[in-house]
Design a protein around this motif. Structure first.
Motif, PDB file in Angstrom:
ATOM      1  N   ARG A 238      20.578  -1.520 -25.483  1.00 50.59           N
ATOM      2  CA  ARG A 238      20.255  -0.112 -25.252  1.00 50.59           C
ATOM      3  C   ARG A 238      19.190   0.032 -24.167  1.00 50.59           C
ATOM      4  N   LEU A 239      19.427   0.949 -23.239  1.00 50.61           N
ATOM      5  CA  LEU A 239      18.422   1.282 -22.231  1.00 50.61           C
ATOM      6  C   LEU A 239      17.613   2.448 -22.766  1.00 50.61           C
ATOM      7  N   LEU A 240      16.393   2.154 -23.228  1.00 47.95           N
ATOM      8  CA  LEU A 240      15.571   3.181 -23.873  1.00 47.95           C
ATOM      9  C   LEU A 240      15.003   4.181 -22.877  1.00 47.95           C
ATOM     10  N   VAL A 241      14.451   3.687 -21.785  1.00 50.53           N
ATOM     11  CA  VAL A 241      13.845   4.589 -20.802  1.00 50.53           C
ATOM     12  C   VAL A 241      13.709   3.866 -19.464  1.00 50.53           C
ATOM     13  N   ASN A 242      13.888   4.631 -18.411  1.00 54.53           N
ATOM     14  CA  ASN A 242      13.676   4.136 -17.056  1.00 54.53           C
ATOM     15  C   ASN A 242      12.248   4.490 -16.653  1.00 54.53           C
ATOM     16  N   ALA A 243      11.433   3.486 -16.364  1.00 63.46           N
ATOM     17  CA  ALA A 243      10.030   3.742 -16.026  1.00 63.46           C
ATOM     18  C   ALA A 243       9.894   4.690 -14.848  1.00 63.46           C
ATOM     19  N   ALA A 244      10.848   4.641 -13.918  1.00 62.76           N
ATOM     20  CA  ALA A 244      10.781   5.507 -12.737  1.00 62.76           C
ATOM     21  C   ALA A 244      10.861   6.981 -13.100  1.00 62.76           C
ATOM     22  N   ASP A 245      11.390   7.285 -14.286  1.00 59.42           N
ATOM     23  CA  ASP A 245      11.530   8.680 -14.707  1.00 59.42           C
ATOM     24  C   ASP A 245      10.276   9.231 -15.386  1.00 59.42           C
ATOM     25  N   VAL A 246       9.367   8.337 -15.819  1.00 63.21           N
ATOM     26  CA  VAL A 246       8.250   8.821 -16.635  1.00 63.21           C
ATOM     27  C   VAL A 246       6.875   8.324 -16.204  1.00 63.21           C
ATOM     28  N   LEU A 247       6.800   7.307 -15.335  1.00 61.23           N
ATOM     29  CA  LEU A 247       5.496   6.728 -15.000  1.00 61.23           C
ATOM     30  C   LEU A 247       5.125   6.953 -13.535  1.00 61.23           C
ATOM     31  N   PRO A 248       4.028   7.665 -13.270  1.00 63.89           N
ATOM     32  CA  PRO A 248       3.542   7.831 -11.890  1.00 63.89           C
ATOM     33  C   PRO A 248       2.631   6.676 -11.483  1.00 63.89           C
ATOM     34  N   LEU A 249       3.209   5.474 -11.424  1.00 66.55           N
ATOM     35  CA  LEU A 249       2.428   4.268 -11.146  1.00 66.55           C
ATOM     36  C   LEU A 249       2.982   3.592  -9.903  1.00 66.55           C
ATOM     37  N   PRO A 250       2.376   3.790  -8.726  1.00 70.21           N
ATOM     38  CA  PRO A 250       2.910   3.206  -7.487  1.00 70.21           C
ATOM     39  C   PRO A 250       2.945   1.692  -7.556  1.00 70.21           C
ATOM     40  N   GLN A 251       3.962   1.099  -6.913  1.00 72.18           N
ATOM     41  CA  GLN A 251       4.133  -0.346  -7.036  1.00 72.18           C
ATOM     42  C   GLN A 251       4.140  -1.079  -5.712  1.00 72.18           C
ATOM     43  N   THR A 252       5.001  -0.711  -4.789  1.00 74.74           N
ATOM     44  CA  THR A 252       5.144  -1.468  -3.544  1.00 74.74           C
ATOM     45  C   THR A 252       4.794  -0.597  -2.347  1.00 74.74           C
ATOM     46  N   GLY A 253       4.076  -1.174  -1.378  1.00 72.68           N
ATOM     47  CA  GLY A 253       3.710  -0.440  -0.173  1.00 72.68           C
ATOM     48  C   GLY A 253       3.289  -1.397   0.915  1.00 72.68           C
ATOM     49  N   VAL A 254       2.853  -0.839   2.027  1.00 70.73           N
ATOM     50  CA  VAL A 254       2.444  -1.631   3.186  1.00 70.73           C
ATOM     51  C   VAL A 254       0.926  -1.759   3.201  1.00 70.73           C
ATOM     52  N   GLY A 255       0.462  -2.997   3.300  1.00 71.55           N
ATOM     53  CA  GLY A 255      -0.959  -3.262   3.449  1.00 71.55           C
ATOM     54  C   GLY A 255      -1.218  -3.996   4.754  1.00 71.55           C
ATOM     55  N   THR A 256      -2.399  -3.814   5.299  1.00 73.43           N
ATOM     56  CA  THR A 256      -2.775  -4.525   6.516  1.00 73.43           C
ATOM     57  C   THR A 256      -4.275  -4.747   6.525  1.00 73.43           C
ATOM     58  N   SER A 257      -4.767  -5.393   7.558  1.00 73.51           N
ATOM     59  CA  SER A 257      -6.191  -5.707   7.635  1.00 73.51           C
ATOM     60  C   SER A 257      -6.961  -4.558   8.289  1.00 73.51           C
ATOM     61  N   VAL A 258      -8.234  -4.480   7.967  1.00 71.29           N
ATOM     62  CA  VAL A 258      -9.102  -3.492   8.595  1.00 71.29           C
ATOM     63  C   VAL A 258      -9.182  -3.757  10.096  1.00 71.29           C
ATOM     64  N   ALA A 259      -9.179  -5.030  10.477  1.00 71.44           N
ATOM     65  CA  ALA A 259      -9.239  -5.378  11.898  1.00 71.44           C
ATOM     66  C   ALA A 259      -8.041  -4.826  12.658  1.00 71.44           C
ATOM     67  N   LYS A 260      -6.849  -4.914  12.085  1.00 70.82           N
ATOM     68  CA  LYS A 260      -5.669  -4.379  12.768  1.00 70.82           C
ATOM     69  C   LYS A 260      -5.743  -2.857  12.852  1.00 70.82           C
ATOM     70  N   LEU A 261      -6.227  -2.222  11.811  1.00 67.99           N
ATOM     71  CA  LEU A 261      -6.388  -0.766  11.851  1.00 67.99           C
ATOM     72  C   LEU A 261      -7.357  -0.353  12.955  1.00 67.99           C
ATOM     73  N   ASP A 262      -8.375  -1.166  13.157  1.00 69.64           N
ATOM     74  CA  ASP A 262      -9.383  -0.836  14.167  1.00 69.64           C
ATOM     75  C   ASP A 262      -8.885  -1.092  15.589  1.00 69.64           C
ATOM     76  N   THR A 263      -8.048  -2.111  15.764  1.00 67.32           N
ATOM     77  CA  THR A 263      -7.675  -2.525  17.123  1.00 67.32           C
ATOM     78  C   THR A 263      -6.231  -2.228  17.505  1.00 67.32           C
ATOM     79  N   GLN A 264      -5.336  -2.056  16.516  1.00 66.56           N
ATOM     80  CA  GLN A 264      -3.919  -1.840  16.809  1.00 66.56           C
ATOM     81  C   GLN A 264      -3.323  -0.728  15.931  1.00 66.56           C
ATOM     82  N   ARG A 265      -4.041   0.366  15.881  1.00 64.43           N
ATOM     83  CA  ARG A 265      -3.612   1.451  14.999  1.00 64.43           C
ATOM     84  C   ARG A 265      -2.236   1.997  15.391  1.00 64.43           C
ATOM     85  N   ALA A 266      -1.940   2.058  16.675  1.00 65.30           N
ATOM     86  CA  ALA A 266      -0.635   2.557  17.117  1.00 65.30           C
ATOM     87  C   ALA A 266       0.491   1.690  16.570  1.00 65.30           C
ATOM     88  N   GLN A 267       0.273   0.379  16.526  1.00 67.71           N
ATOM     89  CA  GLN A 267       1.297  -0.509  15.958  1.00 67.71           C
ATOM     90  C   GLN A 267       1.457  -0.262  14.461  1.00 67.71           C
TER      91      GLN A 267
END
Length: 363
Positions: A238-267
């Motif tokens: 039985r599929l009781l519940v799909n977490a995507a339907d009830v939980l506002p908990l972000p999981q995957t995204g893009v991370g980078t270094s502060v140095a890249k943000l400072d020097t290559q923000r356009a990229q």
């Protein structure tokens, strides 16, 4: 490495044969005429635009993709549907369209964050690990969130008909800590139960092991991600519940270094734009995305289609960072003892990049 379908193949130009003299050389008078013509063309002023046709705008160096694609390395921890938008960006050529020659590299989360700070990796597809590392002082930032919720589905034995039936039961998770464990706790709370008192949560191992533990009756329920819920559903679980339907908990995204943000923000802006294009494709192109899932993950078409339907609600529409979701994530980490305090969100994420990328895409 960028897939063949994502690469731009430029045909080799064929030059017309040169006019030659009897001795195989270009006649001198012809050469003089050609040189004089080229000199006159180079010195002539540019033509005025015709009536009714606007002059082309001057490109903005901060937003225009470079002529030669910039090579970047993007780390991810596991090949699963959580990085589907990135796989689409690679396959459909969105990285290339943004002037990026992207190589996706599988690396363990902790190793990827270390590589991010040394420049061995340019980006990581990891939200929780990036935020935790930034909260502890590592010079990294989250810049985009592809998943607004986990992709786990709480699968239970057939005799468990509702969430209340979980009372007194054993739930299996990959390990005691991390997103899978946090999701199990939150789903138990969703059903009005206390995860500390009303259920027993045990660490089992990888999701394939969780699925086998469920089949062998060692656990009565477990949060697992596709394709395992689809396979379990076929077998009568039985599929009781799909977490995507009830939980506002972000999981995957893009991370980078502060140095890249400072020097290559356009990229960074263009990297985020490519991810957003991938998100848009996933939502708009169901059949094409299902075909990609089936091929990339070696699933039957029916399994891929059901998996797509289960994970679709987890994907963000635009990659924006949800403040409440990030605060919940950090609060859960604090409760587990992973953090001493919940830091200001601006110290772990840059909330401006998505707006900048959206402006780049929609201008």
């Amino acid at each position: 490495m960028v897939s063949q379908s994502a690469m731009v193949h430029r045909p080799r130009l064929r030059l017309p044969p040169r006019s030659q003299g009897r001795d195989g050389t270009v006649p001198l008078i012809g050469l003089v005429v050609i040189l004089l013509g080229l000199l006159a063309a180079a010195c002539a002023p540019p033509p005025e635009p015709s009536a009714g046709r606007p002059r082309p705008p001057t490109p903005d160096a901060a937003t225009v993709s470079p002529t030669v694609p910039e090579r970047i390395r993007v780390g991810y921890s596991s090949t699963s549907l959580v990085i589907l938008a990135s796989l689409v960006a690679e396959q459909a050529g969105f990285y290339t369209a943004q002037g990026l020659d992207a190589e996706l590299v599988q690396v363990a989360p902790q190793a990827s964050l270390a590589a991010l700070t040394t420049g061995e990796l340019d980006y990581v597809l990891s939200l929780g690990s990036t935020v935790r590392a930034a909260a502890k002082g590592l010079p990294v930032r989250l810049v985009e969130a592809s998943l607004r919720a986990p992709q786990f589905v709480l699968v239970a034995q057939a005799d468990i008909r509702a969430g209340a039936d979980l009372r007194g039961k054993t739930l299996g998770v990959t390990s005691l800590g991390g997103t899978n464990f946090q999701t199990a706790q939150l789903l138990v709370q969703h059903f009005g139960l206390d995860p500390q008192q009303d259920v027993q949560i045990v660490g089992v191992g990888e999701e394939s092991q969780l699925y086998q533990a469920l089949r062998l009756g060692r656990v009565q329920a477990t949060p697992i991600s596709p394709p395992f819920p689809v396979l379990a559903e076929r077998e009568g679980y039985r599929l009781l519940v799909n977490a995507a339907d009830v939980l506002p908990l972000p999981q995957t995204g893009v991370g980078t270094s502060v140095a890249k943000l400072d020097t290559q923000r356009a990229q960074v802006r263009r990297m985020v734009a490519a991810e957003i294009q991938g998100l848009r494709f996933v939502r708009a192109e169901r059949e094409a995305t299902i075909a990609l899932i089936a091929e990339r993950f070696q699933m039957e078409r029916e399994v891929a289609a059901r998996s797509y339907d289960l994970v679709l609600p987890s994907f963000s529409t635009d990659g924006r960072l949800d403040r409440e979701g990030l605060e919940l994530l950090l609060s859960l980490d604090q409760a587990l003892g992973a953090l001493d305090v919940v830091p200001p969100l601006e110290s772990v994420a840059d909330f401006r990049l998505v707006d900048e990328a959206l402006a780049l895409l929609d201008r």
